[in-house]
Design a protein around this motif. Sequence first.
Motif: not given
Length: 127
Positions: A9, A12-14, A16-17, A91-92, A95, A99, A118
């Motif tokens: 996670d 994936r989240i990193s 996506d930034l 994950t929220g 995130r 961010a 972001v």
Amino acid sequence: MENAVTAEDVRRISLDLPETEERLAWGQPTFRVGGRIFAALSDDDASVGVKFPIEERAELIAAEPEKFFLRPGHDDGYSWLRVRLAALEGTGELRGILADSWRRAAPRRIVEAHGARVPAPEHGRRT
């Protein structure tokens, strides 16, 4: 509560930034924006280090010690904070933390170009 937050996670989240790249450092995955590290996975994938103001760490750690911590001898003089993935509410929350760290590390030109994509930190909560 959502499913447990994992190292995948974080990855994936990193990634996506905007303008983020993954690079190994100290044998561990780090995530960078404009060449600056904003997140680094621990060697056991149980926590992630993120950019965070030194002067605000003690209060946050005192409020949620099960979630936030420092690695003594490593984080003392740096704007860095560790987050236990298992303690996150999903994950929220991850995130938001990533961010915020991205915004702290990114060069101004990158924030100006991509900042609308972001999420800004929530009022009163800077992680």
